[in-house]
Write a protein that holds these residues in place. Structure first.
Motif, PDB file in Angstrom:
ATOM      1  N   GLY A   1       0.823  -1.206   0.000  1.00  0.00           N
ATOM      2  CA  GLY A   1       0.000   0.000   0.000  1.00  0.00           C
ATOM      3  C   GLY A   1       0.856   1.254   0.000  1.00  0.00           C
ATOM      4  O   GLY A   1       0.539   2.251  -0.665  1.00  0.00           O
ATOM      5  N   LEU A   2       1.951   1.221   0.752  1.00  0.00           N
ATOM      6  CA  LEU A   2       2.870   2.349   0.786  1.00  0.00           C
ATOM      7  C   LEU A   2       3.504   2.573  -0.587  1.00  0.00           C
ATOM      8  O   LEU A   2       3.624   3.711  -1.050  1.00  0.00           O
ATOM      9  CB  LEU A   2       3.960   2.102   1.832  1.00  0.00           C
ATOM     10  N   VAL A   3       3.875   1.485  -1.255  1.00  0.00           N
ATOM     11  CA  VAL A   3       4.455   1.600  -2.596  1.00  0.00           C
ATOM     12  C   VAL A   3       3.467   2.268  -3.546  1.00  0.00           C
ATOM     13  O   VAL A   3       3.833   3.157  -4.331  1.00  0.00           O
ATOM     14  CB  VAL A   3       4.868   0.209  -3.134  1.00  0.00           C
ATOM     15  N   LYS A   4       2.206   1.869  -3.504  1.00  0.00           N
ATOM     16  CA  LYS A   4       1.188   2.478  -4.373  1.00  0.00           C
ATOM     17  C   LYS A   4       1.056   3.964  -4.079  1.00  0.00           C
ATOM     18  O   LYS A   4       0.958   4.792  -5.008  1.00  0.00           O
ATOM     19  CB  LYS A   4      -0.156   1.785  -4.188  1.00  0.00           C
ATOM     20  N   GLN A   5       1.059   4.325  -2.805  1.00  0.00           N
ATOM     21  CA  GLN A   5       0.998   5.738  -2.437  1.00  0.00           C
ATOM     22  C   GLN A   5       2.173   6.516  -3.035  1.00  0.00           C
ATOM     23  O   GLN A   5       2.001   7.599  -3.597  1.00  0.00           O
ATOM     24  CB  GLN A   5       1.035   5.893  -0.921  1.00  0.00           C
ATOM     25  N   LEU A   6       3.368   5.957  -2.900  1.00  0.00           N
ATOM     26  CA  LEU A   6       4.561   6.632  -3.384  1.00  0.00           C
ATOM     27  C   LEU A   6       4.510   6.824  -4.901  1.00  0.00           C
ATOM     28  O   LEU A   6       4.851   7.894  -5.423  1.00  0.00           O
ATOM     29  CB  LEU A   6       5.814   5.845  -2.990  1.00  0.00           C
ATOM     30  N   LEU A   7       4.095   5.784  -5.616  1.00  0.00           N
ATOM     31  CA  LEU A   7       4.031   5.878  -7.072  1.00  0.00           C
ATOM     32  C   LEU A   7       2.946   6.850  -7.520  1.00  0.00           C
ATOM     33  O   LEU A   7       3.050   7.449  -8.605  1.00  0.00           O
ATOM     34  CB  LEU A   7       3.787   4.491  -7.676  1.00  0.00           C
ATOM     35  N   ASP A   8       1.916   7.021  -6.699  1.00  0.00           N
ATOM     36  CA  ASP A   8       0.858   7.984  -7.005  1.00  0.00           C
ATOM     37  C   ASP A   8       1.222   9.399  -6.578  1.00  0.00           C
ATOM     38  O   ASP A   8       0.439  10.337  -6.795  1.00  0.00           O
ATOM     39  CB  ASP A   8      -0.447   7.576  -6.297  1.00  0.00           C
ATOM     40  N   GLY A   9       2.386   9.545  -5.937  1.00  0.00           N
ATOM     41  CA  GLY A   9       2.804  10.863  -5.474  1.00  0.00           C
ATOM     42  C   GLY A   9       2.146  11.301  -4.187  1.00  0.00           C
ATOM     43  O   GLY A   9       2.171  12.483  -3.834  1.00  0.00           O
ATOM     44  N   ARG A  10       1.560  10.367  -3.447  1.00  0.00           N
ATOM     45  CA  ARG A  10       0.906  10.676  -2.175  1.00  0.00           C
ATOM     46  C   ARG A  10       1.845  10.273  -1.043  1.00  0.00           C
ATOM     47  O   ARG A  10       2.035   9.104  -0.767  1.00  0.00           O
ATOM     48  CB  ARG A  10      -0.429   9.940  -2.066  1.00  0.00           C
ATOM     49  N   LEU A  11       2.430  11.262  -0.415  1.00  0.00           N
ATOM     50  CA  LEU A  11       3.433  10.993   0.619  1.00  0.00           C
ATOM     51  C   LEU A  11       2.811  11.072   2.004  1.00  0.00           C
ATOM     52  O   LEU A  11       1.853  11.818   2.230  1.00  0.00           O
ATOM     53  CB  LEU A  11       4.578  12.006   0.518  1.00  0.00           C
ATOM     54  N   PRO A  12       3.363  10.320   2.946  1.00  0.00           N
ATOM     55  CA  PRO A  12       2.868  10.406   4.326  1.00  0.00           C
ATOM     56  C   PRO A  12       3.005  11.825   4.863  1.00  0.00           C
ATOM     57  O   PRO A  12       3.850  12.617   4.418  1.00  0.00           O
ATOM     58  CB  PRO A  12       3.790   9.439   5.077  1.00  0.00           C
ATOM     59  N   LEU A  13       2.170  12.162   5.822  1.00  0.00           N
ATOM     60  CA  LEU A  13       2.184  13.488   6.426  1.00  0.00           C
ATOM     61  C   LEU A  13       3.587  13.817   6.968  1.00  0.00           C
ATOM     62  O   LEU A  13       4.197  12.980   7.628  1.00  0.00           O
ATOM     63  CB  LEU A  13       1.165  13.554   7.561  1.00  0.00           C
ATOM     64  N   GLY A  14       4.067  15.000   6.652  1.00  0.00           N
ATOM     65  CA  GLY A  14       5.382  15.434   7.129  1.00  0.00           C
ATOM     66  C   GLY A  14       6.476  15.275   6.104  1.00  0.00           C
ATOM     67  O   GLY A  14       7.633  15.618   6.384  1.00  0.00           O
ATOM     68  N   PHE A  15       6.120  14.789   4.890  1.00  0.00           N
ATOM     69  CA  PHE A  15       7.125  14.598   3.853  1.00  0.00           C
ATOM     70  C   PHE A  15       6.633  15.203   2.539  1.00  0.00           C
ATOM     71  O   PHE A  15       5.428  15.330   2.305  1.00  0.00           O
ATOM     72  CB  PHE A  15       7.418  13.107   3.656  1.00  0.00           C
ATOM     73  N   ARG A  16       7.594  15.549   1.674  1.00  0.00           N
ATOM     74  CA  ARG A  16       7.247  16.068   0.358  1.00  0.00           C
ATOM     75  C   ARG A  16       8.360  15.713  -0.619  1.00  0.00           C
ATOM     76  O   ARG A  16       9.438  15.283  -0.217  1.00  0.00           O
ATOM     77  CB  ARG A  16       7.030  17.575   0.400  1.00  0.00           C
ATOM     78  N   LEU A  17       8.082  15.903  -1.912  1.00  0.00           N
ATOM     79  CA  LEU A  17       9.098  15.689  -2.933  1.00  0.00           C
ATOM     80  C   LEU A  17       9.836  16.992  -3.192  1.00  0.00           C
ATOM     81  O   LEU A  17       9.231  18.070  -3.250  1.00  0.00           O
ATOM     82  CB  LEU A  17       8.458  15.197  -4.246  1.00  0.00           C
ATOM     83  N   SER A  18      11.146  16.886  -3.380  1.00  0.00           N
ATOM     84  CA  SER A  18      11.934  18.051  -3.722  1.00  0.00           C
ATOM     85  C   SER A  18      11.560  18.528  -5.116  1.00  0.00           C
ATOM     86  O   SER A  18      11.060  17.760  -5.945  1.00  0.00           O
ATOM     87  CB  SER A  18      13.429  17.736  -3.665  1.00  0.00           C
ATOM     88  N   GLU A  19      11.796  19.803  -5.380  1.00  0.00           N
ATOM     89  CA  GLU A  19      11.533  20.345  -6.702  1.00  0.00           C
ATOM     90  C   GLU A  19      12.675  20.009  -7.630  1.00  0.00           C
ATOM     91  O   GLU A  19      13.842  20.122  -7.265  1.00  0.00           O
ATOM     92  CB  GLU A  19      11.346  21.855  -6.627  1.00  0.00           C
ATOM     93  N   ALA A  20      12.347  19.555  -8.853  1.00  0.00           N
ATOM     94  CA  ALA A  20      13.387  19.172  -9.820  1.00  0.00           C
ATOM     95  C   ALA A  20      14.189  20.373 -10.247  1.00  0.00           C
ATOM     96  O   ALA A  20      13.700  21.491 -10.246  1.00  0.00           O
ATOM     97  CB  ALA A  20      12.729  18.505 -11.026  1.00  0.00           C
TER      98      ALA A  20
END
Length: 282
Positions: A263-282
């Motif tokens: 389930g965590l893998v699916k979240q990550l691939l969908d761009g849905r991160l756990p609360l308190g985290f984000r993706l860096s800007e390219a």
């Protein structure tokens, strides 16, 4: 058909950033009918621990990210890296360096970043001295000026088709081997990628600066050129990157708290991160 690899260092437990990189590599390989490989980069003998190798495999199993074949273990391949280094020595493209990190930093007028990457070339013109090498700690450095004169400035292609060109300023006289590390990240990485048939290198954008030197080594050694996918990093909300040394939340801790791995893998691939985290800007 994409052949990707996940290549962690067993110097601690994996965290969310590792899971994101592994998930991307696994998805790109599987969606193309290709292979997803595991490589254990354990050449840093001072930091790597056998127990963390088991942790890596345990975490991948929990995430549901199966890998193909046997894991490649770099500490079992030092003879292969030595052969590559000897091939470069035979062409006069490497030299012994006796400088310490402190001496390198002191010789720079305005050092920034890693002093090793800004090496001023102190030992580049020294004649080879086998007796000194036998008694004095040293490393082997790539003579980047000679290498570029021979191979030219390399470029590379990102997964989205973007072409990147390197500049002379992207290159220093990179360390290729030391007494306590029989091969550097640069050398072992390109040798192993070629031997494994990796044609898509999936890794964090923080490793993009490594690409010019690795592309140069591929050219010098006659190794195939892969495509690259330098993905954004998962960071804390305040922008700090996840790091083992900062005790980033581990996958082991997430598992023990009841999080579902696939389930965590699916979240990550969908761009849905756990609360308190984000993706860096390219």
């Amino acid at each position: 058909m994409k052949v990707t690899r996940f290549a962690p260092s067993p110097s601690g437990r994996l965290h969310l950033g590792h899971a994101y990189s592994a998930a991307l590599g696994h998805e790109l390989a599987r969606s193309s009918g290709g292979q997803f490989l595991l490589r254990i980069e354990d050449l840093d003998l001072g930091r790597c621990r056998p127990e963390f190798v088991g942790g890596i495999i345990e975490d991948l199993d929990w995430l549901g990210l199966g890998y193909d074949g046997e894991a490649i273990v770099q500490s079992e391949r030092t003879d292969v890296y030595a052969q590559a280094l000897e091939a470069l020595k035979a062409r006069g493209l490497v030299y012994a360096c006796f400088c310490t990190r402190a001496e390198i930093a002191q010789s720079l007028t305005a050092p920034h970043g890693d002093a090793g990457s800004q090496y001023p070339g102190t030992c580049r013109r020294l004649p080879d001295d086998p007796e000194r090498r036998a008694s004095t700690p040293h490393c082997w450095r790539l003579d980047s000026a000679k290498a570029l004169a021979m191979a030219g400035l390399p470029g590379w292609t990102e997964h989205d088709g973007t072409l990147f060109a390197s500049r002379e300023s992207d290159f220093g006289d990179a360390i290729l081997a030391r007494k306590d590390a029989p091969s550097s990240y640069h050398l072992s990485c390109v040798v192993d990628d070629a031997a494994s048939g990796v044609n898509l290198v999936v890794r964090g954008e923080d490793l993009r600066p490594s690409t010019p030197t690795q592309r140069l080594l591929q050219s010098l050694l006659g190794l195939p050129e892969p495509t690259y996918f330098h993905h954004p990093l998962i960071t804390h909300d305040d922008g700090r990157r996840l790091a083992k040394r900062d005790l980033a939340p581990t996958l082991e801790a997430l598992r023990n708290s009841g999080v579902d791995g696939p389930g965590l893998v699916k979240q990550l691939l969908d761009g849905r991160l756990p609360l308190g985290f984000r993706l860096s800007e390219a």
